[in-house]
Design a protein around this motif. Structure first.
Motif, mmCIF file in Angstrom:
data_model
loop_
_atom_site.group_PDB
_atom_site.id
_atom_site.type_symbol
_atom_site.label_atom_id
_atom_site.label_comp_id
_atom_site.label_asym_id
_atom_site.label_seq_id
_atom_site.Cartn_x
_atom_site.Cartn_y
_atom_site.Cartn_z
ATOM 1 N N HIS A 25 0.832 -1.201 0.000
ATOM 2 C CA HIS A 25 0.000 0.000 0.000
ATOM 3 C C HIS A 25 0.871 1.257 0.000
ATOM 4 C CE1 HIS A 25 -3.529 2.323 2.084
ATOM 5 N NE2 HIS A 25 -3.104 2.910 0.994
ATOM 6 N N TYR A 29 1.044 4.052 -2.980
ATOM 7 C CA TYR A 29 0.676 5.426 -2.630
ATOM 8 C C TYR A 29 1.800 6.384 -3.016
ATOM 9 C CZ TYR A 29 -1.890 8.844 0.311
ATOM 10 O OH TYR A 29 -2.613 9.912 0.776
ATOM 11 N N ARG A 30 3.025 6.051 -2.610
ATOM 12 C CA ARG A 30 4.160 6.939 -2.895
ATOM 13 C C ARG A 30 4.422 7.045 -4.393
ATOM 14 N NH1 ARG A 30 5.546 9.066 1.863
ATOM 15 N NH2 ARG A 30 6.426 7.748 3.501
ATOM 16 N N GLY A 34 -0.432 9.169 -4.475
ATOM 17 C CA GLY A 34 -1.723 8.989 -3.821
ATOM 18 C C GLY A 34 -2.886 8.680 -4.745
ATOM 19 N N GLY A 37 -4.318 4.344 -3.462
ATOM 20 C CA GLY A 37 -4.085 4.205 -2.034
ATOM 21 C C GLY A 37 -4.657 5.309 -1.177
ATOM 22 N N HIS A 38 -4.937 6.491 -1.762
ATOM 23 C CA HIS A 38 -5.550 7.558 -0.968
ATOM 24 C C HIS A 38 -7.000 7.236 -0.664
ATOM 25 C CE1 HIS A 38 -7.664 11.473 -0.389
ATOM 26 N NE2 HIS A 38 -6.674 11.632 0.460
ATOM 27 N N PRO A 63 0.121 3.737 6.776
ATOM 28 C CA PRO A 63 -1.075 4.288 6.153
ATOM 29 C C PRO A 63 -2.214 4.300 7.185
ATOM 30 C CG PRO A 63 -0.553 2.104 5.239
ATOM 31 C CD PRO A 63 0.434 2.391 6.310
ATOM 32 N N ARG A 106 -2.406 12.509 -0.602
ATOM 33 C CA ARG A 106 -2.302 12.450 -2.064
ATOM 34 C C ARG A 106 -0.847 12.724 -2.442
ATOM 35 N NH1 ARG A 106 -7.831 15.126 -2.428
ATOM 36 N NH2 ARG A 106 -9.191 13.339 -2.798
#
Length: 159
Positions: A25, A29-30, A34, A37-38, A63, A106
């Motif tokens: 996750h 996200y990274r 985002g 995963g946001h 997270p 994000r």
């Protein structure tokens, strides 16, 4: 319903699986700023909390679900629920030891100062928390069995 001590042991046994999912996750996200995963269908929005181990001094990322403080929309609120586990999550202890940190929301990485909400703030924020994620009510009920009040952490932007 599973008793709280049994629930805590079950969560502890799931740590390796949860850890693998969490690492994936964070990476998504990274890498996507985002976009992945946001937010996920049926779930509230998530941020990435960077924190430093209270004892180890090692950097960590977690997270977490979050919501904006309705009275101070620039402040973000995270809930140290740990699913109603008998203990507070490690990230909570880490923030108490090292409250100046960063979060990613994000594609924005923002410096923040973390502080535990007062009892009055927690009472004010409780409706927003349960509106964001209704399971918090059940988590608090489970935590009540062992006398744990789930803390709220307010993340205020640092300049």
């Amino acid at each position: 319903m599973v008793s709280t001590p049994d629930f805590g042991r079950t969560l502890d046994r799931l740590k390796p699986v949860v850890g693998a999912v969490t690492r994936a996750h964070i990476a998504l996200y990274r890498r996507t700023g985002g976009r992945l995963g946001h937010s996920m269908p049926g779930m509230p929005t998530m941020l990435l909390l960077d924190h430093v181990g209270a004892r180890s001094g090692r950097p960590r990322t977690t997270p977490l679900l979050y919501f904006a403080d309705p009275d101070n929309p620039d402040d973000l609120v995270i809930v140290a629920s740990y699913g109603g586990h008998p203990r507070h999550p490690a990230w909570f202890h880490n923030l108490r030891a090292h409250p100046d940190t960063t979060v990613q929301v994000r594609d924005e990485v923002r410096p923040v100062h973390a502080r535990v909400a007062t009892d009055a703030e927690r009472a004010r924020l409780w409706p927003a928390a349960t509106a964001t994620y209704s399971s918090y009510a059940g988590y608090q009920q489970r935590a009540d069995e062992v006398g744990r009040t789930i803390p709220f952490v307010i993340l205020t932007r640092r300049t």
